[in-house]
Scaffold this motif. Structure first.
Motif, short mmCIF file in Angstrom:
data_model
loop_
_atom_site.label_atom_id
_atom_site.label_comp_id
_atom_site.label_asym_id
_atom_site.label_seq_id
_atom_site.Cartn_x
_atom_site.Cartn_y
_atom_site.Cartn_z
N MET A 22 0.82 -1.21 0.00
CA MET A 22 0.00 0.00 0.00
C MET A 22 0.86 1.26 0.00
N ILE A 23 1.93 1.26 0.79
CA ILE A 23 2.81 2.43 0.84
C ILE A 23 3.48 2.66 -0.51
N SER A 24 4.00 1.59 -1.10
CA SER A 24 4.68 1.75 -2.40
C SER A 24 3.70 2.17 -3.49
N THR A 25 2.46 1.70 -3.42
CA THR A 25 1.46 2.12 -4.41
C THR A 25 1.16 3.61 -4.27
N ILE A 26 1.00 4.08 -3.04
CA ILE A 26 0.70 5.50 -2.81
C ILE A 26 1.87 6.37 -3.26
N VAL A 27 3.10 5.95 -2.92
CA VAL A 27 4.28 6.75 -3.27
C VAL A 27 4.49 6.78 -4.79
N LEU A 28 4.36 5.63 -5.43
CA LEU A 28 4.61 5.56 -6.87
C LEU A 28 3.46 6.10 -7.71
N TRP A 29 2.29 6.27 -7.13
CA TRP A 29 1.14 6.77 -7.89
C TRP A 29 1.43 8.16 -8.44
N ASN A 30 2.14 9.00 -7.68
CA ASN A 30 2.46 10.36 -8.12
C ASN A 30 3.45 10.36 -9.29
N PHE A 31 4.33 9.35 -9.34
CA PHE A 31 5.36 9.32 -10.37
C PHE A 31 4.96 8.50 -11.60
N LEU A 32 4.32 7.37 -11.38
CA LEU A 32 4.04 6.47 -12.49
C LEU A 32 2.57 6.35 -12.86
N GLY A 33 1.70 6.85 -12.04
CA GLY A 33 0.28 6.78 -12.34
C GLY A 33 -0.30 5.41 -12.07
N ALA A 34 -1.17 4.96 -12.96
CA ALA A 34 -1.89 3.71 -12.76
C ALA A 34 -0.98 2.48 -12.77
N ILE A 35 0.22 2.59 -13.33
CA ILE A 35 1.15 1.46 -13.35
C ILE A 35 1.56 1.09 -11.92
N ALA A 36 1.49 2.05 -11.01
CA ALA A 36 1.87 1.79 -9.63
C ALA A 36 0.94 0.80 -8.94
N VAL A 37 -0.23 0.55 -9.51
CA VAL A 37 -1.16 -0.41 -8.93
C VAL A 37 -0.55 -1.81 -8.91
N PHE A 38 0.34 -2.10 -9.83
CA PHE A 38 0.99 -3.41 -9.87
C PHE A 38 1.85 -3.66 -8.64
N THR A 39 2.27 -2.62 -7.95
CA THR A 39 3.04 -2.82 -6.73
C THR A 39 2.19 -3.39 -5.61
N PHE A 40 0.88 -3.35 -5.78
CA PHE A 40 0.01 -3.92 -4.77
C PHE A 40 0.05 -5.45 -4.81
N SER A 41 0.77 -6.03 -5.77
CA SER A 41 0.95 -7.48 -5.81
C SER A 41 2.00 -7.95 -4.80
N ILE A 42 2.66 -7.03 -4.12
CA ILE A 42 3.66 -7.39 -3.11
C ILE A 42 3.07 -8.29 -2.03
N PRO A 43 1.87 -8.02 -1.49
CA PRO A 43 1.32 -8.93 -0.48
C PRO A 43 1.08 -10.34 -1.01
N ILE A 44 0.75 -10.45 -2.28
CA ILE A 44 0.52 -11.77 -2.87
C ILE A 44 1.83 -12.55 -2.90
N MET A 45 2.93 -11.87 -3.20
CA MET A 45 4.22 -12.55 -3.19
C MET A 45 4.60 -12.99 -1.79
N PHE A 46 4.35 -12.16 -0.76
CA PHE A 46 4.63 -12.54 0.62
C PHE A 46 3.78 -13.74 1.03
N TRP A 47 2.50 -13.73 0.69
CA TRP A 47 1.60 -14.83 1.03
C TRP A 47 2.05 -16.13 0.36
N LYS A 48 2.42 -16.04 -0.92
CA LYS A 48 2.86 -17.22 -1.66
C LYS A 48 4.14 -17.80 -1.04
#
Length: 86
Positions: free
Chosen positions: A43-69
């Motif tokens: 969530m933090i990386s998505t919020i921070v990167l949203w200002n720089f990369l826009g909607a592409i930053a939503v892909f950083t929300f896959s970080i929890p999926i990697m931790f869970w896996k």
């Protein structure tokens, strides 16, 4: 970890009784604290990167999926390993 026998002394969570348990009867579960940390980082990386990369930053929300896996795979490997009983 080297053990002298196939049994380990464990405490009961409910009554506090000390009992012996065979190693094969111990199971692992994913650590939810690590998954929560991954969710917060995503969530933090998505919020921070949203200002720089826009909607592409939503892909950083896959970080929890990697931790869970990661946690699920390690718990599965531990639970699938069985030693022969004596």
């Amino acid at each position: 970890m080297k053990l002298r026998s196939d049994e380990v002394k464990v405490n009961c969570y409910n009554c506090g009784k000390l009992d012996k348990k065979h190693i094969n009867r111990i199971t692992a579960v994913p650590d939810n604290r690590i998954i929560i940390i991954g969710t917060v980082m995503g969530m933090i990386s998505t919020i921070v990167l949203w200002n720089f990369l826009g909607a592409i930053a939503v892909f950083t929300f896959s970080i929890p999926i990697m931790f869970w896996k990661y946690e699920s795979e390690h718990a599965h490997k531990f639970n699938s390993y069985v030693i022969k009983r004596k």
